[in-house]
Design a protein around this motif. Sequence first.
Motif, mmCIF file in Angstrom:
data_model
loop_
_atom_site.group_PDB
_atom_site.id
_atom_site.type_symbol
_atom_site.label_atom_id
_atom_site.label_comp_id
_atom_site.label_asym_id
_atom_site.label_seq_id
_atom_site.Cartn_x
_atom_site.Cartn_y
_atom_site.Cartn_z
ATOM 1 N N ALA A 1 0.836 -1.206 0.000
ATOM 2 C CA ALA A 1 0.000 0.000 0.000
ATOM 3 C C ALA A 1 0.871 1.256 0.000
ATOM 4 N N GLU A 2 1.968 1.218 0.786
ATOM 5 C CA GLU A 2 2.887 2.360 0.813
ATOM 6 C C GLU A 2 3.505 2.593 -0.558
ATOM 7 N N ARG A 3 3.901 1.494 -1.217
ATOM 8 C CA ARG A 3 4.493 1.629 -2.553
ATOM 9 C C ARG A 3 3.455 2.136 -3.549
ATOM 10 N N GLY A 4 2.202 1.744 -3.334
ATOM 11 C CA GLY A 4 1.136 2.239 -4.210
ATOM 12 C C GLY A 4 0.980 3.750 -4.087
ATOM 13 N N GLN A 5 1.037 4.212 -2.846
ATOM 14 C CA GLN A 5 0.938 5.660 -2.621
ATOM 15 C C GLN A 5 2.149 6.389 -3.216
ATOM 16 N N ALA A 6 3.323 5.763 -3.026
ATOM 17 C CA ALA A 6 4.535 6.367 -3.591
ATOM 18 C C ALA A 6 4.457 6.389 -5.114
ATOM 19 N N GLN A 7 3.898 5.318 -5.707
ATOM 20 C CA GLN A 7 3.728 5.274 -7.153
ATOM 21 C C GLN A 7 2.837 6.424 -7.636
ATOM 22 N N LYS A 8 1.710 6.600 -6.955
ATOM 23 C CA LYS A 8 0.790 7.671 -7.336
ATOM 24 C C LYS A 8 1.469 9.037 -7.202
ATOM 25 N N ALA A 9 2.251 9.202 -6.119
ATOM 26 C CA ALA A 9 2.944 10.482 -5.911
ATOM 27 C C ALA A 9 3.942 10.742 -7.021
ATOM 28 N N LEU A 10 4.685 9.726 -7.436
ATOM 29 C CA LEU A 10 5.654 9.900 -8.512
ATOM 30 C C LEU A 10 4.969 10.157 -9.844
ATOM 31 N N GLU A 11 3.901 9.404 -10.093
ATOM 32 C CA GLU A 11 3.160 9.631 -11.334
ATOM 33 C C GLU A 11 2.622 11.064 -11.383
ATOM 34 N N THR A 12 2.149 11.547 -10.221
ATOM 35 C CA THR A 12 1.662 12.936 -10.146
ATOM 36 C C THR A 12 2.815 13.904 -10.368
ATOM 37 N N ALA A 13 3.979 13.566 -9.761
ATOM 38 C CA ALA A 13 5.151 14.437 -9.910
ATOM 39 C C ALA A 13 5.589 14.503 -11.369
ATOM 40 N N ILE A 14 5.533 13.378 -12.076
ATOM 41 C CA ILE A 14 5.911 13.344 -13.496
ATOM 42 C C ILE A 14 4.937 14.173 -14.323
ATOM 43 N N GLU A 15 3.648 13.999 -14.001
ATOM 44 C CA GLU A 15 2.640 14.785 -14.733
ATOM 45 C C GLU A 15 2.854 16.283 -14.497
ATOM 46 N N ASP A 16 3.139 16.640 -13.233
ATOM 47 C CA ASP A 16 3.380 18.060 -12.918
ATOM 48 C C ASP A 16 4.619 18.569 -13.644
ATOM 49 N N LEU A 17 5.654 17.708 -13.674
ATOM 50 C CA LEU A 17 6.885 18.112 -14.352
ATOM 51 C C LEU A 17 6.642 18.326 -15.836
ATOM 52 N N ASN A 18 5.864 17.441 -16.443
ATOM 53 C CA ASN A 18 5.558 17.560 -17.868
ATOM 54 C C ASN A 18 4.736 18.808 -18.145
ATOM 55 N N ARG A 19 3.777 19.078 -17.271
ATOM 56 C CA ARG A 19 2.919 20.251 -17.455
ATOM 57 C C ARG A 19 3.728 21.543 -17.305
ATOM 58 N N GLN A 20 4.586 21.535 -16.292
ATOM 59 C CA GLN A 20 5.421 22.728 -16.081
ATOM 60 C C GLN A 20 6.359 22.957 -17.272
ATOM 61 N N HIS A 21 6.887 21.796 -17.798
ATOM 62 C CA HIS A 21 7.795 21.911 -18.925
ATOM 63 C C HIS A 21 7.052 22.472 -20.137
ATOM 64 N N GLN A 22 5.839 22.013 -20.378
ATOM 65 C CA GLN A 22 5.050 22.486 -21.511
ATOM 66 C C GLN A 22 4.756 23.971 -21.387
ATOM 67 N N GLN A 23 4.399 24.398 -20.194
ATOM 68 C CA GLN A 23 4.097 25.799 -19.969
ATOM 69 C C GLN A 23 5.352 26.664 -20.183
ATOM 70 N N ALA A 24 6.492 26.095 -19.699
ATOM 71 C CA ALA A 24 7.738 26.838 -19.847
ATOM 72 C C ALA A 24 8.124 26.986 -21.318
ATOM 73 N N VAL A 25 7.863 25.936 -22.089
ATOM 74 C CA VAL A 25 8.190 25.996 -23.515
ATOM 75 C C VAL A 25 7.316 26.983 -24.225
ATOM 76 N N LYS A 26 6.047 27.060 -23.839
ATOM 77 C CA LYS A 26 5.108 27.966 -24.493
ATOM 78 C C LYS A 26 5.477 29.423 -24.231
ATOM 79 N N THR A 27 6.026 29.663 -23.071
ATOM 80 C CA THR A 27 6.358 31.044 -22.712
ATOM 81 C C THR A 27 7.597 31.515 -23.416
#
Length: 293
Positions: A266-292
Amino acid sequence: TQARSDLEGLRESHRTGREALETRLREILERKGELSQLVRAPQPDPELVEIRDAKRAAAKTLDAARQGAEKETREKQEVLAKAKDAHQEQEEKLQRLRTRRNELEQRRQTLLLQQNPGEESFLHFLRTSRPDWVFDIAKVVREDLLVRGDLNPELIDTPPTLYGVGLDLGHIEAHLAADEEGLRREITDVEAQGAKAAHEQEGVEQGLADCDRVRKKAGETLDLANVELQRINTRLSSAREEARAAQRQVEQSLREAAKQAQARLAERGQAQKALETAIEDLNRQHQQAVKTR
């Protein structure tokens, strides 16, 4: 140009950050696979398994000892049964010899009384007052009457008849008491039979004593075998209970291992979700940065 250089730096920073996050995610996914396997097939504490196996081995060894002790006890029971049968046979043989000796002694006393009857007896009267009694009276009188001393016999001049009835006594044998020589031979034979029976009785009594010792020894040996069997059964019962207790500990360890694996999963599942969220956030931030740019 500077803009292009900045864009390449931004992409490189994004790639490096994403790779780091994805590496951690792969590690978590691998660990989740291991933990899922542990949840499906948890492993108990090896030390507890070793203790349980040792307890089972000890119980198995004692069970084999119990089987051997039971076999030995049965053998000792058979030995005791045979010893009892032999003892009983000797007792019966001894009883028969005692009966035989009593019969021979009674016969001997009867013959001796006939050989030397009392002066008041009917037999003494016949031998001294009627020597020819062996030809007639000896063939018809009851043997037990000859030694009685209360008949008060007397000679009476009568025809040779039995209460007025004539008999051909030539077809009737006289009592042994009428043959004093035969009486002596019979006494000698009876005494010889008695001596032989006495000798046989001594042997049987010795045999009975031997059988009694064997029977007692067999009984004592069986008692010891029963004590040993009881001791082994007691130890086996304790060993089996210890093995069952050790098995319960192993089962508890399995449950705990499964529970712990489930919690870590269960802990690894939560960590997985956190990393997946972190990757999504990183991708979104990168896209926004490129657009600017």
